[in-house]
Write an enzyme that holds these catalytic residues in place. Structure first.
Site, PDB file in Angstrom:
ATOM      1  N   SER A  63      -2.817 -12.145   4.750  1.00  0.00           N
ATOM      2  CA  SER A  63      -3.173 -12.036   3.333  1.00  0.00           C
ATOM      3  C   SER A  63      -2.101 -12.658   2.444  1.00  0.00           C
ATOM      4  O   SER A  63      -2.413 -13.249   1.403  1.00  0.00           O
ATOM      5  CB  SER A  63      -3.412 -10.575   2.948  1.00  0.00           C
ATOM      6  OG  SER A  63      -2.276  -9.781   3.234  1.00  0.00           O
ATOM      7  N   LYS A  98       0.802  -1.210   0.000  1.00  0.00           N
ATOM      8  CA  LYS A  98       0.000   0.000   0.000  1.00  0.00           C
ATOM      9  C   LYS A  98       0.846   1.275   0.000  1.00  0.00           C
ATOM     10  O   LYS A  98       0.326   2.366  -0.264  1.00  0.00           O
ATOM     11  CB  LYS A  98      -0.948   0.012   1.201  1.00  0.00           C
ATOM     12  CG  LYS A  98      -1.937  -1.142   1.215  1.00  0.00           C
ATOM     13  CD  LYS A  98      -2.824  -1.176  -0.020  1.00  0.00           C
ATOM     14  CE  LYS A  98      -3.884  -2.260   0.098  1.00  0.00           C
ATOM     15  NZ  LYS A  98      -4.740  -2.349  -1.087  1.00  0.00           N
TER      16      LYS A  98
END
Length: 409
Positions: free
Chosen positions: A347, A100
């Site tokens: 994840s 991110k």
């Protein structure tokens, strides 16, 4: 001295704006020169062993955001089936530890260029944590105020990291899910005139991955097979951006999208309802997708289909979807730590679990690449560390007592 000058020159060239096909040979030459120099130093100390040298890189940057990107690809050696080659792209090598960081840089720089964000302005975004941490870093470096809205179901350490970076964190009820925290961010942005990053719809998000992450992968696998690319999704930026690059540059490569077993919103084939309370169509959904239910894979699959994901599906960027359940995601992340030394989040475990499923079915000699989005340090208070004790185990106590000194009673 001559060797030192050659090494420095080679390192500068290898980390410059040279095209990837020229950069890689220079990097190899530089590494070789570094080894020659290290061997010479070892010889002076009476040893013939070549001391390990770091890979060449740019050493000095104008600010922390310059270190974003160019993350390494690493082979999986002990977990992958013998008949295939499995690699992972380690996005935790970004400065704040996740993929991110790329999204945050893309959105902030686009807002600066377009005049949406002025000096001293305020940025607001709804996030499960990694985007918020990345935006907090960008805002701290550039003098903006950052405010995050975040469901109280996400790990507490993410809130602490953001606040450490100077952000303000507004927690929202977990019952509202992703749509609840997004709605709160939109309300606050409208009321106060703040810049809303809008990560789930912002085209700067996938565009940046198409310009950076995708080309990095093409350069790393130039001259090599690349048969499958496996990724999950949060906003869908990596999925769409890298997917578009791979479709253009390596059309033979199949794109595999992974989702939680309990939230198969793309797999279901059912479109996201984007009708607001007045019957108007909006990019942002106000209702949860009917195929979604809660799952422990933080950062993956919010309770709606982001517009960036929907656009990627419409572009036919998915060759196959693979479903992964929460316990398998956790166990795979633990295996990556204990068998490969790759300290990654849930994840990442989910994505690699999907990649291992692909590997087991892939033809012999296939090459599979999976994304590893972040580090395990974001998950200390989650199921990932549920069985990791602080106190010594019986085995550790026995080891401690095997010698007489410094025994903790």
């Amino acid at each position: 001295l001559q060797s030192r000058r050659e090494t420095i020159l080679c390192s500068r060239q290898a980390s410059s704006t040279l095209p990837p096909q020229r950069r890689a040979p220079l990097a190899m030459r530089c590494a070789g020169l570094a080894c020659v120099r290290a061997r010479a130093g070892a010889a002076a100390m009476g040893s013939s062993r070549c001391i390990a040298a770091s890979a060449p890189r740019r050493a000095i940057f104008d600010d922390i955001t310059g270190t974003i990107g160019n993350t390494p690809v690493v082979r999986i050696n002990r977990m992958a089936p013998a008949h295939v080659n499995l690699y992972v792209k380690l996005e935790m090598f970004n400065p704040l530890g996740s993929v991110k960081d790329r999204l945050a840089k893309a959105i902030i720089e686009d807002a600066e260029r377009t005049g949406q964000l002025k000096p001293g302005g305020t940025v607001i975004e709804a996030t499960s944590g990694n985007t918020g941490i990345a935006l907090a870093m960008l805002c701290a470096q550039r003098g903006y105020t950052y405010i995050c809205t975040m469901s109280d179901s996400f790990s507490t350490e993410r809130r602490k990291v953001m606040r450490m970076l100077g952000a303000k964190v507004i927690t929202t009820p977990s019952s509202g899910g992703g749509t609840g925290m997004v709605l709160k961010a939109r309300e606050l942005a409208e009321k106060h005139g703040w810049f809303y990053a809008n990560q789930h719809q912002n085209p700067a998000n996938p565009a940046y991955h198409m310009q950076t992450t995708g080309p990095e992968i093409l350069a790393d696998f130039a001259g090599r097979r690349l048969d499958y690319f496996v990724t999950g999704y949060g906003t869908g930026g990596t999925f769409q951006g890298v997917g578009r690059t791979i479709r253009q540059g390596r059309p033979e490569c199949k794109i595999i999208l992974s989702e939680p077993t309990t939230a198969p919103v793309v797999t279901s084939g059912e479109k996201q309802d984007r009708t607001d309370a007045h019957g108007n169509i909006s990019d942002f959904p106000t209702k949860a997708h009917p195929a979604w239910s809660p799952h422990p894979i933080q950062g993956w699959s919010p309770n709606f289909i982001p517009k960036v994901v929907e656009d990627a599906v419409d572009l036919k960027l998915v060759d196959e979807t693979v479903l992964v359940d929460g316990p398998e995601a956790v166990s795979t992340a633990i295996d990556l730590s204990r068998k490969e030394g790759i300290f990654c989040g849930i994840s990442a475990g989910a994505t690699v679990a999907a990649a291992l499923d692909v590997c087991r079915r892939a033809p012999e000699g296939s090459t599979v690449l999976a994304m590893v989005p972040d580090t395990a340090e974001r998950y200390l208070s989650t199921a990932l560390f549920a069985e990791i004790d602080v106190e010594m185990s019986e085995e550790e106590i026995e080891i401690a007592r095997s010698t007489p000194s410094a025994i903790l009673e």
